[in-house]
Write a protein that holds these residues in place. Structure first.
Motif, PDB file in Angstrom:
ATOM      1  N   LYS A  92       9.829   0.461   4.690  1.00 62.23           N
ATOM      2  CA  LYS A  92       9.133   1.471   3.893  1.00 62.23           C
ATOM      3  C   LYS A  92      10.055   2.040   2.819  1.00 62.23           C
ATOM      4  O   LYS A  92      11.281   2.064   2.978  1.00 62.23           O
ATOM      5  N   VAL A  93       9.458   2.527   1.752  1.00 64.18           N
ATOM      6  CA  VAL A  93      10.084   3.535   0.899  1.00 64.18           C
ATOM      7  C   VAL A  93       9.452   4.858   1.289  1.00 64.18           C
ATOM      8  O   VAL A  93       8.224   4.977   1.317  1.00 64.18           O
TER       9      VAL A  93
ATOM     10  N   ALA B 271       0.836  -1.202   0.000  1.00 60.29           N
ATOM     11  CA  ALA B 271       0.000   0.000   0.000  1.00 60.29           C
ATOM     12  C   ALA B 271       0.872   1.253   0.000  1.00 60.29           C
ATOM     13  O   ALA B 271       1.919   1.300   0.645  1.00 60.29           O
ATOM     14  N   VAL B 272       0.416   2.268  -0.716  1.00 60.08           N
ATOM     15  CA  VAL B 272       1.053   3.586  -0.704  1.00 60.08           C
ATOM     16  C   VAL B 272       0.232   4.508   0.194  1.00 60.08           C
ATOM     17  O   VAL B 272      -0.989   4.596   0.061  1.00 60.08           O
TER      18      VAL B 272
ATOM     19  N   GLN C 107       2.388  10.893  -2.835  1.00 64.33           N
ATOM     20  CA  GLN C 107       2.620   9.493  -2.478  1.00 64.33           C
ATOM     21  C   GLN C 107       3.826   9.468  -1.549  1.00 64.33           C
ATOM     22  O   GLN C 107       4.966   9.599  -1.994  1.00 64.33           O
ATOM     23  N   ALA C 108       3.560   9.326  -0.255  1.00 65.31           N
ATOM     24  CA  ALA C 108       4.578   9.566   0.764  1.00 65.31           C
ATOM     25  C   ALA C 108       5.349   8.321   1.159  1.00 65.31           C
ATOM     26  O   ALA C 108       6.581   8.358   1.270  1.00 65.31           O
ATOM     27  N   GLU C 109       4.647   7.222   1.410  1.00 60.74           N
ATOM     28  CA  GLU C 109       5.298   6.020   1.923  1.00 60.74           C
ATOM     29  C   GLU C 109       4.726   4.777   1.258  1.00 60.74           C
ATOM     30  O   GLU C 109       3.504   4.644   1.118  1.00 60.74           O
ATOM     31  N   LEU C 110       5.607   3.861   0.901  1.00 57.22           N
ATOM     32  CA  LEU C 110       5.237   2.539   0.430  1.00 57.22           C
ATOM     33  C   LEU C 110       5.556   1.568   1.557  1.00 57.22           C
ATOM     34  O   LEU C 110       6.715   1.389   1.917  1.00 57.22           O
ATOM     35  N   TRP C 111       4.519   0.971   2.159  1.00 55.07           N
ATOM     36  CA  TRP C 111       4.689   0.117   3.334  1.00 55.07           C
ATOM     37  C   TRP C 111       4.872  -1.337   2.921  1.00 55.07           C
ATOM     38  O   TRP C 111       4.088  -1.867   2.123  1.00 55.07           O
TER      39      TRP C 111
END
Length: 403
Positions: free
Chosen positions: A85-86, A7-8, A32-36
């Motif tokens: 995360k990214v 999820a982003v 789009q802040a974080e890719l979990w």
């Protein structure tokens, strides 16, 4: 080897382009802040085990020892101990600090007993875990981390020459370090709103003036970064809080570790972030969210520190692995690059490709190809896996635990 669907998180401070560029997708126009990547209940990753999709947290809950390994369960319990995360910062994140384990447990229990809803604005503790974290830059990444030595902050503030900041200068010059830092931060966070607006405006102007006069590109970058905070939050004490902290610039491949009680904020850039599986944050500015000053002051470690930029080092026991050392067992961050290397598989791990093409091959001959932004989960019971980075641009990050 389970490919992950992640999820982003569309937080307002997120970049509109960085994560789409990593994934090779067109931007949506939204932040789009974080890719979990992980099993946090807030946004668990999805996996496909042949009978349709299932969330990673449910997969682990169904058989913790098979997925995590007996040693991991014995040490950390029946949940994945880390969250990967990214992180893509297009605007500054809040100045924040994370609690240690004892404070997290006590704070969570107190808010549960008081009946504060988990999603309430005034809620401080979303879980009973601590949140040490490490951030590794994928591109130039800037922010602040840990208190600057008081006399160094005095020197900066005196060069700025903002008369309204004189009380901070006097405290930092006259008091012992711990007392001085506590009083300075308390003073900043308890100013009335008109004074905050006046001081932030005057400080912004002084920062830009000094940046224009500076002969040092590094100093000019620092001063400009601080000034930008006022543009985003002109009525917020976050700029004044950040001036007490060390400015940090990470180059690609460099990392920083943030333990409990260390105030920090990220300004801009793209990186991978690995942390204990928690979402506990106490804030000190640069945010419209709740700021609980008394609780924050209980959590902050009032000591001057050096940021301590971490560079990867080779691991003799694991050929091809480059480790980012950290004083924590809930997570362990490393990377692999070009070449073919055996991957240890006795712990749960998430693998993330951030460059080139990486091929994973297990002992049965099954292959999984990862390209930038793609990730997979490897359970502790999995057969041996070989990592092959195809070409000099191949980069694979490995998140796991130490047991």
């Amino acid at each position: 080897m389970d490919r992950l669907e992640n999820a982003v998180r569309p937080y307002a401070w997120g970049s509109r382009t960085a994560i789409p560029a990593l994934l090779g997708q067109e931007p949506s126009g939204e932040p789009q802040a974080e890719l979990w990547m992980g099993a946090h209940p807030g946004a668990p990753s999805g996996v496909d085990r042949g009978a349709g999709g299932v969330s990673l947290d449910r997969l682990i809950a169904a058989d913790p020892e098979r997925e995590l390994g007996a040693a991991t369960v014995a040490r950390f319990g029946a949940g994945l101990p880390f969250l990967f995360k990214v992180l893509a910062a297009g605007e500054p994140l809040s100045v924040q600090v994370h609690p240690d384990l004892a404070r997290a447990r006590a704070g969570f229990a107190a808010e549960e007993a008081a009946g504060v809803p988990l999603e309430a604005r005034e809620r401080n503790y979303k879980d009973a875990n601590h949140k040490p974290e490490m951030l590794c830059a994928l591109e130039e990444f800037t922010g602040v981390c840990g208190f600057r030595a008081p006399l160094s902050t005095v020197a900066l503030l005196e060069r700025l020459g903002v008369a309204g900041l004189r009380p901070v200068v006097d405290v930092l010059r006259a008091k012992p370090e711990t007392e001085a830092l506590r009083e300075a931060l308390t003073w900043v966070l308890t100013l009335d709103n008109p004074t905050v607006i006046e001081l932030v405006g005057a400080t912004r102007d002084a920062l830009l003036r000094l940046a224009g006069e500076s002969a040092s590109p590094a100093e000019a970058l620092m001063l400009h970064d601080y000034a930008v905070l006022a543009d985003h939050y002109p009525a917020d004490p976050g700029l004044l809080s950040a001036l007490l902290l060390n400015h940090v610039v990470l180059r690609p491949g460099e990392a920083v570790y943030l333990g409990a009680g260390v105030p920090h904020a990220y300004f801009r850039g793209l990186g991978v972030e690995l942390m204990a599986n928690s979402d506990n944050v106490l804030r000190a500015g640069l945010t419209p969210k709740h700021i609980d000053v008394p609780e924050l002051l209980r959590v902050v470690e009032f000591a001057a520190t050096e940021p301590g930029v971490i560079r990867p080092r080779s691991v003799a026991a694991h050929p091809g692995e480059e480790l980012y050392p950290a004083p924590i067992d809930e997570f362990r961050l490393s990377r692999y690059r070009e070449g073919s290397w055996p991957l240890p598989t006795d712990t749960p791990q998430i693998l993330l490709c951030t460059g080139g093409r990486v091929v994973l091959t297990d002992a049965t001959g099954e292959e999984l190809v990862l390209t930038p932004g793609q990730s997979c989960f490897i359970a502790a019971h999995s057969p041996a896996v070989t990592v092959t980075g195809e070409g000099e641009d191949a980069i694979l990050f490995r998140a796991t635990v130490s047991v």
